[in-house]
Write an enzyme that holds these catalytic residues in place. Sequence first.
Site, short mmCIF file in Angstrom:
data_model
loop_
_atom_site.label_atom_id
_atom_site.label_comp_id
_atom_site.label_asym_id
_atom_site.label_seq_id
_atom_site.Cartn_x
_atom_site.Cartn_y
_atom_site.Cartn_z
N ASP A 194 5.66 12.08 10.83
CA ASP A 194 4.43 11.40 10.47
C ASP A 194 4.54 9.90 10.73
O ASP A 194 5.41 9.47 11.49
CB ASP A 194 4.05 11.70 9.02
N HIS A 234 -0.13 7.76 5.61
CA HIS A 234 -0.50 9.11 6.03
C HIS A 234 0.61 10.11 5.75
O HIS A 234 0.36 11.23 5.27
CB HIS A 234 -0.84 9.09 7.52
N SER A 412 -5.00 17.24 8.88
CA SER A 412 -3.73 16.66 8.45
C SER A 412 -3.29 17.21 7.11
O SER A 412 -2.08 17.28 6.84
CB SER A 412 -3.85 15.14 8.35
#
Length: 561
Positions: A194, A234, A412
Amino acid sequence: MRLFSLAVLLTALVGTAAEAAPTPPVQTTGTVRRHLIYFRDKAGTPFTIAQPQAFLSARAVQRRQRQNIPVQPRDLPVSPTYVAQVKATSGVQLWYTSRWFNAAVVACDSVALGRLQALPFVRSAQTLNRTTRSSTRSLPAEPTSTEAAASVADLLTTRDKNYGQAFWQADMIGAVALHNAGFRGEGMHIAVLDAGFPGVNQSAPFASMRNENRLLSTFDFVGRDRGVYERNSHGTNTLSCMAGNLATTYIGTAPKASYHLLLTEDVSSEHPIEEANWLIAAEYADSAGVDIISSSLGYTTFDFPSRSHTYADMNGRTSVASRAATMAARAGILVVNSAGNDGGSAWRYIGAPADADSVLTVGAVDSLGVIAGFSSVGPTADGRIKPNLAAQGYLAAFVTTGGGVARGNGTSFACPVLAGTAAAFWQANPTLTAQQVMHWLQRSASLADNPNNFLGYGIPNAERANTLAKNGGTIPDGELSIFPNPAGRDLFLNLPAELRNQALRVVIYDVRGALVAEKIMSPSAAAQVPLQPEPLRSGMYLCTVEPQSGGKSRTLRFMQH
């Protein structure tokens, strides 16, 4: 907390890094760019497939042996002789080497690149970045505020308060049932690729992972150091969907698994160098012996002047990341990747590496099981069904960098929700191969008999997959179930012997907890009885069945077309 030395792992185990830091900067006169240099062969390597322990960890070797996957020449590190000559080439800075691609990532200007291409063992070169211009690109998670999340959460039924707002997205695909059966990911190793993991080293929802030494390693493949608790949040958000573990606040789908946190994404720009980072990280994950890669990343469009992918490239064999994902799958790793968030754009289709064969590509649905409008669709350019499965990615719950809980949109989130569930399922069925894990999850899913290119095989049910895997693909006769599922006009109950010949109270709820139907079914000796509710809207439903005279209540999930 236990953090392996990545410098040691990358050199002694993986063979992907040339040394603990890149070779010193070189004096150049032109623009320095990154390139992937492919070698012609592995001549002169001291490594052999007969001695894999020299370049793979014991766990990586065991994973292959367990799945009857032999160590292949592609697993051998690149020739040290070639590495030495690349490093000795004037104007060249060596960053990484790739076993699977028999290649090296280097930084140099065009003059030095010409010197490399003149070496007799160099086959070709691919430029990975063409500019240092900043990009306004952002990752595809679109979180709402924590305050907004609280109001949304009121609409969703939390049947187990321990999970906090994460209950429904876990229960929808059978993770809660596996947890209740004792499978929470213990012993499973997951690599998360990520863009950064700020707060993971401090916030309470990740404390058990840290305190129980289940945070195995970290590495930043962008900056080439071990600092991952920085950059973009994220990764923190996606990791929490699996690893979050704080009672009454948030519990993810694999709260007891072990994790490697690998930073591969540079959100300041978008160039093929990030696909090369993905490749090197996947090789590291392989060498470290991971079982599952969870990647909420995808590549379609790059910043000018790098060449963007076309739909024709989405054939699983063209992009660097897709080829790398295929290699990882061939090594026995279950690669779980988000489908992408382009369903509402002109592109529409999945990106790389979601197009790769043998990769479990995950689309997004809402809490009712309806496809999210942003979820990227298939097929691949060569006609394969994608995505493979779907999980909640619309208003999905996740942990913020400060340890709070918010909701957001994106495949995601659907990806790690499913990846963690796959880890619990694999823990329950340790003799399966990675591809068999994917197979049984697909067999358990809502569209198993009629897959499409919007949701693939549909929304899986890991509890059902567990039953199928343990019974050779069949549901034991007499098990309580609803069929068909997804439901059409008619709906039936399969009754086990202990529920026959007695009156049954049957209650149907929608996923918000609203009562939809309630009835008392007369005693019947039949194994199959019609349920016959009033017409139902499309979506996901819960059906509880219990003897009217009292006894254990059982809950089933089904989807209405």
